[in-house]
Design a protein around this motif. Structure first.
Motif, mmCIF file in Angstrom:
data_model
loop_
_atom_site.group_PDB
_atom_site.id
_atom_site.type_symbol
_atom_site.label_atom_id
_atom_site.label_comp_id
_atom_site.label_asym_id
_atom_site.label_seq_id
_atom_site.Cartn_x
_atom_site.Cartn_y
_atom_site.Cartn_z
ATOM 1 N N SER A 85 0.823 -1.207 0.000
ATOM 2 C CA SER A 85 0.000 0.000 0.000
ATOM 3 C C SER A 85 0.861 1.261 0.000
ATOM 4 O O SER A 85 0.483 2.275 -0.585
ATOM 5 C CB SER A 85 -0.945 -0.002 1.210
ATOM 6 O OG SER A 85 -0.254 0.181 2.424
ATOM 7 N N ILE A 86 2.026 1.190 0.642
ATOM 8 C CA ILE A 86 2.967 2.317 0.596
ATOM 9 C C ILE A 86 3.450 2.532 -0.833
ATOM 10 O O ILE A 86 3.497 3.660 -1.332
ATOM 11 C CB ILE A 86 4.157 2.061 1.534
ATOM 12 C CG1 ILE A 86 3.696 2.051 2.997
ATOM 13 C CG2 ILE A 86 5.246 3.112 1.328
ATOM 14 C CD1 ILE A 86 4.761 1.609 3.978
ATOM 15 N N LYS A 89 0.755 4.103 -2.961
ATOM 16 C CA LYS A 89 0.641 5.542 -2.709
ATOM 17 C C LYS A 89 1.730 6.308 -3.437
ATOM 18 O O LYS A 89 1.476 7.337 -4.079
ATOM 19 C CB LYS A 89 0.705 5.815 -1.212
ATOM 20 C CG LYS A 89 0.508 7.281 -0.838
ATOM 21 C CD LYS A 89 0.489 7.461 0.673
ATOM 22 C CE LYS A 89 0.231 8.916 1.052
ATOM 23 N NZ LYS A 89 0.172 9.091 2.527
ATOM 24 N N GLN A 90 2.954 5.806 -3.359
ATOM 25 C CA GLN A 90 4.085 6.479 -3.993
ATOM 26 C C GLN A 90 3.995 6.456 -5.514
ATOM 27 O O GLN A 90 4.449 7.385 -6.183
ATOM 28 C CB GLN A 90 5.392 5.839 -3.536
ATOM 29 C CG GLN A 90 5.727 6.086 -2.078
ATOM 30 C CD GLN A 90 7.047 5.462 -1.661
ATOM 31 O OE1 GLN A 90 7.798 4.961 -2.500
ATOM 32 N NE2 GLN A 90 7.341 5.487 -0.370
ATOM 33 N N ASN A 92 1.077 5.995 -7.347
ATOM 34 C CA ASN A 92 -0.253 6.358 -7.833
ATOM 35 C C ASN A 92 -0.991 5.168 -8.442
ATOM 36 O O ASN A 92 -1.566 5.253 -9.526
ATOM 37 C CB ASN A 92 -0.166 7.508 -8.850
ATOM 38 C CG ASN A 92 -1.520 8.167 -9.069
ATOM 39 O OD1 ASN A 92 -2.355 8.222 -8.168
ATOM 40 N ND2 ASN A 92 -1.748 8.668 -10.277
ATOM 41 N N GLY A 119 -0.462 4.165 3.584
ATOM 42 C CA GLY A 119 -0.698 3.878 2.173
ATOM 43 C C GLY A 119 -1.878 4.646 1.618
ATOM 44 O O GLY A 119 -2.091 5.810 1.963
ATOM 45 N N ARG A 120 -2.656 3.988 0.772
ATOM 46 C CA ARG A 120 -3.836 4.608 0.190
ATOM 47 C C ARG A 120 -4.905 3.546 -0.013
ATOM 48 O O ARG A 120 -4.606 2.351 -0.142
ATOM 49 C CB ARG A 120 -3.521 5.272 -1.157
ATOM 50 C CG ARG A 120 -3.092 4.296 -2.240
ATOM 51 C CD ARG A 120 -2.802 4.972 -3.555
ATOM 52 N NE ARG A 120 -4.006 5.330 -4.311
ATOM 53 C CZ ARG A 120 -3.982 6.012 -5.448
ATOM 54 N NH1 ARG A 120 -2.813 6.427 -5.939
ATOM 55 N NH2 ARG A 120 -5.091 6.295 -6.090
ATOM 56 N N ASP A 122 -8.579 3.350 -2.385
ATOM 57 C CA ASP A 122 -9.518 4.010 -3.302
ATOM 58 C C ASP A 122 -10.925 3.443 -3.187
ATOM 59 O O ASP A 122 -11.904 4.178 -3.340
ATOM 60 C CB ASP A 122 -9.025 3.863 -4.741
ATOM 61 C CG ASP A 122 -7.698 4.545 -4.958
ATOM 62 O OD1 ASP A 122 -7.686 5.673 -5.458
ATOM 63 O OD2 ASP A 122 -6.653 3.955 -4.607
ATOM 64 N N CYS A 166 -12.993 7.932 0.079
ATOM 65 C CA CYS A 166 -12.856 6.872 -0.921
ATOM 66 C C CYS A 166 -14.239 6.340 -1.269
ATOM 67 O O CYS A 166 -15.250 6.772 -0.701
ATOM 68 C CB CYS A 166 -11.942 5.756 -0.417
ATOM 69 S SG CYS A 166 -12.604 4.818 0.973
#
Length: 270
Positions: A85-86, A89-90, A92, A119-120, A122, A166
């Protein structure tokens, strides 16, 4: 909201997926890993079931989307999911999170929180019980299964969408998808999904496919859920028992056309 225009966007999302053939990096549970891989192939995507800690950071860079399912979380999977997840994020890369059993096992929530911190995410795709739990509401669950009905589901989805910024997809007898502003209630589907292992996991994987090929993640989630449900209805027409239903489900996902999706989709847009 223009219903016809929204449905056209859903149909376009399916077309985009099959043109792009997105690579979906899956860190998923061992019960359904083969099912997730095969349904992605049938849908028109390309699966990669890469979960080794030493590999995931670099593999995410090559992917169109990352699907994280916390159903049977080993320690290496946990660390790999957070690291992936990191990287997402980095780089995209869109992430779909499947919070399996988060309301039943406290450790799951701590892992989910770590993913959000570093992280991110969506799209969160879960059953109604899991979504209500993440939204801070009391929810009825039995292990990985939800005992919740539809009452209050959309409101919980909107709360969670606004909390994490999200898209939320909550599954049940009706399915609820929202980004906090736009919402869809999908009324297709079949009870046979509850008689086979992995229908929710397979749907999460499909969300990874559409998220990896569509800029609009709300439309991506609607496309995946509607596709699964329409295919499930077609499969049940031909196969009334769980074993044969699962085989037919793969067949109907493979044969699903844009025309069938548009003609048979039952969506209330809000």
């Amino acid at each position: 909201m223009n219903d016809l225009n929204m449905m056209d966007k859903v149909v376009e999302s399916l077309t985009k997926l099959r043109k792009k053939v997105p690579l979906v990096h899956c860190i998923t549970n061992y019960v359904t890993i083969n099912d997730c891989a095969n349904i992605l192939l049938s849908f028109g995507a390309s699966p990669a079931m890469c979960e080794a800690y030493d590999e995931v950071f670099d593999f995410v860079k090559l992917s169109s989307a990352l699907y994280i399912n916390v159903g049977t979380l080993t320690k290496e999977q946990e660390e790999a999911a957070v690291l992936a997840s990191i990287s997402a994020k980095q780089n995209n890369i869109p992430v779909v999170l499947d919070p399996v059993a988060c309301g039943a096992i406290p450790r799951k929530l701590s892992v989910i929180n770590r993913i959000f911190e570093v992280g991110r995410v969506d799209i969160i795709k879960g059953n109604i019980g899991e979504i209500k739990f993440l939204a801070g509401e009391a929810s009825k669950v039995r292990g990985v299964d939800s005992l919740e009905g539809s009452e209050g589901a959309l409101e919980a989805c909107i709360t969670l969408a606004n909390k994490y910024n999200c898209v939320i997809a909550a599954t049940g007898k009706e399915d609820f998808i929202t980004d906090g502003k736009r919402s869809a209630i999908i009324q297709n589907g079949t009870e046979m999904f509850t008689k086979v292992t992995g229908s929710g996991c397979m749907l999460g994987a499909l969300c990874g496919g559409t998220a990896g090929s569509s800029e609009d993640k709300f439309i991506a989630a609607v496309t995946a859920v509607l596709s699964m449900n329409v295919a499930g209805e077609g499969a049940y027409e031909e196969a009334k028992f769980p074993g044969s239903f699962k085989v037919k489900l793969m067949d109907h996902i493979y044969c699903l056309s844009e025309e069938k999706l548009k003609e048979e989709g039952k969506i209330i847009w809000k």
